[in-house]
Design a protein around this motif. Structure first.
Motif, PDB file in Angstrom:
ATOM      1  N   GLU A 136     -81.457 -51.443  -2.674  1.00  0.00           N
ATOM      2  CA  GLU A 136     -81.893 -51.572  -4.053  1.00  0.00           C
ATOM      3  C   GLU A 136     -82.115 -53.046  -4.386  1.00  0.00           C
ATOM      4  OE1 GLU A 136     -80.896 -51.505  -7.774  1.00  0.00           O
ATOM      5  OE2 GLU A 136     -81.324 -49.433  -8.321  1.00  0.00           O
ATOM      6  N   TRP A 137     -81.513 -53.559  -5.447  1.00  0.00           N
ATOM      7  CA  TRP A 137     -81.822 -54.914  -5.912  1.00  0.00           C
ATOM      8  C   TRP A 137     -80.960 -55.996  -5.279  1.00  0.00           C
ATOM      9  CZ3 TRP A 137     -79.179 -58.529  -9.230  1.00  0.00           C
ATOM     10  CH2 TRP A 137     -77.822 -58.229  -9.402  1.00  0.00           C
ATOM     11  N   GLN A 138     -79.986 -55.630  -4.415  1.00  0.00           N
ATOM     12  CA  GLN A 138     -78.904 -56.549  -4.090  1.00  0.00           C
ATOM     13  C   GLN A 138     -79.342 -57.824  -3.368  1.00  0.00           C
ATOM     14  OE1 GLN A 138     -74.903 -54.174  -4.361  1.00  0.00           O
ATOM     15  NE2 GLN A 138     -75.789 -53.828  -2.344  1.00  0.00           N
ATOM     16  N   LYS A 139     -80.453 -57.750  -2.617  1.00  0.00           N
ATOM     17  CA  LYS A 139     -80.897 -58.964  -1.925  1.00  0.00           C
ATOM     18  C   LYS A 139     -81.477 -60.003  -2.885  1.00  0.00           C
ATOM     19  CE  LYS A 139     -85.429 -57.048  -0.604  1.00  0.00           C
ATOM     20  NZ  LYS A 139     -86.262 -56.647   0.552  1.00  0.00           N
ATOM     21  N   GLU A 140     -81.666 -59.614  -4.140  1.00  0.00           N
ATOM     22  CA  GLU A 140     -82.140 -60.592  -5.120  1.00  0.00           C
ATOM     23  C   GLU A 140     -81.047 -61.583  -5.496  1.00  0.00           C
ATOM     24  OE1 GLU A 140     -84.225 -58.750  -8.464  1.00  0.00           O
ATOM     25  OE2 GLU A 140     -84.744 -57.054  -7.167  1.00  0.00           O
ATOM     26  N   ILE A 141     -79.801 -61.192  -5.286  1.00  0.00           N
ATOM     27  CA  ILE A 141     -78.692 -62.097  -5.597  1.00  0.00           C
ATOM     28  C   ILE A 141     -77.944 -62.526  -4.335  1.00  0.00           C
ATOM     29  CG2 ILE A 141     -76.954 -60.307  -6.032  1.00  0.00           C
ATOM     30  CD1 ILE A 141     -76.026 -62.007  -8.421  1.00  0.00           C
ATOM     31  N   VAL A 142     -77.953 -61.660  -3.320  1.00  0.00           N
ATOM     32  CA  VAL A 142     -77.296 -61.995  -2.058  1.00  0.00           C
ATOM     33  C   VAL A 142     -78.345 -62.473  -1.059  1.00  0.00           C
ATOM     34  CG1 VAL A 142     -75.816 -61.181  -0.188  1.00  0.00           C
ATOM     35  CG2 VAL A 142     -75.535 -60.244  -2.491  1.00  0.00           C
ATOM     36  N   LYS A 143     -78.427 -63.779  -0.918  1.00  0.00           N
ATOM     37  CA  LYS A 143     -79.307 -64.381   0.085  1.00  0.00           C
ATOM     38  C   LYS A 143     -78.488 -64.546   1.363  1.00  0.00           C
ATOM     39  CE  LYS A 143     -82.300 -64.949  -3.279  1.00  0.00           C
ATOM     40  NZ  LYS A 143     -83.484 -64.078  -3.406  1.00  0.00           N
TER      41      LYS A 143
END
Length: 377
Positions: free
Chosen positions: A304-311
């Protein structure tokens, strides 16, 4: 806004929802001089069983009342919180009152259904094909769609939203201000946190429900305890899987490594996060933002969206979806490398402070509402 009217149309839709003190079809709660909160029973008749006919009659009466109330107060804009029932009602009220319609989307419902088989309002729509047709209708008739992240924006566009009317408005302004304070200035832990002393701590905060995959946190903990036997994984939150997870911790023989803390307030969480060595996120929303703002290194599924905050290797570590074995190995990796963990945590806070900046988000949201009000004029 001079006045805000919030509608909750389906009291009784959740089997665990207490409605014993609910008298009549509806009730109103005045939160303050500006904000009026309205609740309506899902069924027109007092019954513990869902009836589609009772539901339709109840909602028909409710919509008539809401349309009349909206006209009475000269409502400027109508906002829905999903593309299904509340979105459909927003379109109906907006069209009947000739006012702009906006949606706030905070989930990727297609992914939710694909990977968990769960759908919202299943009692009403029966199958997901019907729900998707409703969503497409709602998106096509909305004057503005605000998604809370890029992934959710992609979901909106794939389901009929107009690209020129679809925006990302992150929820930094919905995060409690305590989480933006420097982690070192947040105060001491409560007395019931004595288990934290001299133990490495992983933390997971969120609803204990199927769509959040909380069982993977326990499975990852079991993997990590092979190398770090004194690991303590703290789970904060409640949900319909809570008892199942307690039993799973016993089956996995890690009950001494798991601490269920139930539901806690924002002050407690703001003080808790800085004492964690790592944050685990099979799927999280605001709680992962809160952890990042506390400078906690993040381990999250690439979902879902998690790679937008976890680089990956910058603000945290990304793990393939449902690969709890790798999540467990990454717990070991960060606890064995304090220098890397510290770097990831510092970067997570720095990146999230910028991504969730309240003043920037507020300006974007006000600008969108101004455009909608101008559209009405």
């Amino acid at each position: 806004f001079e006045k805000v009217i919030t509608l909750y149309p389906t009291v009784g839709s959740d089997s665990g929802q207490p409605i014993g003190n609910f008298r009549g079809r509806s009730r109103s709660i005045r939160l303050n001089n500006i904000h009026l909160f309205l609740e309506y029973r899902m069924n027109a008749f007092k019954s513990i069983h869902f009836s589609i006919f009772s539901f339709i009659w109840s909602q028909f009466q409710m919509l008539n009342e809401i349309i009349s109330l909206s006209k009475q107060h000269n409502v400027s804009v109508v906002r829905g919180y999903c593309p299904f029932l509340t979105g459909l009602y927003s379109v109906i009220v907006g069209k009947c009152c000739s006012v702009p319609i906006t949606l706030r989307i905070g989930a990727n419902y297609d992914l939710m259904y694909k990977n968990s088989g769960l759908m919202v309002y299943k009692k009403i729509f029966k199958n997901y094909k019907v729900a998707k047709k409703v969503a497409n209708f709602v998106f096509r008739n909305s004057d503005c769609v605000s998604a809370v992240n890029l992934n959710n924006k992609e979901y909106c566009l794939a389901n009929g939203a107009n690209p020129d009317k679809t925006h990302v408005v992150r929820y930094g302004n919905m995060i409690d201000p305590q989480h933006f304070e420097p982690p070192s200035e947040r105060g001491l832990l409560d007395a019931d946190c004595v288990d934290f002393i001299n133990r490495p701590v992983a933390i997971c905060v969120g609803r204990l429900t199927k769509v959040k995959y909380p069982e993977d946190v326990l499975l990852a903990t079991q993997v990590a305890t092979r190398s770090i036997p004194n690991l303590l994984t703290v789970i904060v939150g409640t949900g319909d899987m809570e008892l199942e997870l307690v039993e799973l911790s016993k089956d996995l023989e890690i009950q001494d490594n798991i601490l269920f803390m139930g539901k806690r307030d924002q002050n407690f969480l703001a003080r808790l996060y800085p004492h964690a060595n790592v944050y685990l996120s099979p799927l999280a929303g605001r709680t992962m933002v809160e952890a990042a703002l506390a400078g906690v290194p993040l381990i999250a599924y690439d979902y879902e969206w998690q790679k937008e905050i976890v680089k990956d290797t910058v603000t945290g570590l990304l793990v393939p979806f449902r690969d709890y074995e790798k999540m467990g190995q990454d717990i070991i990796r960060l606890l064995s490398n304090p220098e890397l963990a510290s770097k990831l945590g510092l970067n997570a806070r720095k990146n999230t402070l910028k991504l969730m900046d309240k003043s920037t988000i507020k300006e974007i949201e006000i600008s969108l509402y101004d455009s909608l009000i101008e559209l009405r004029a």
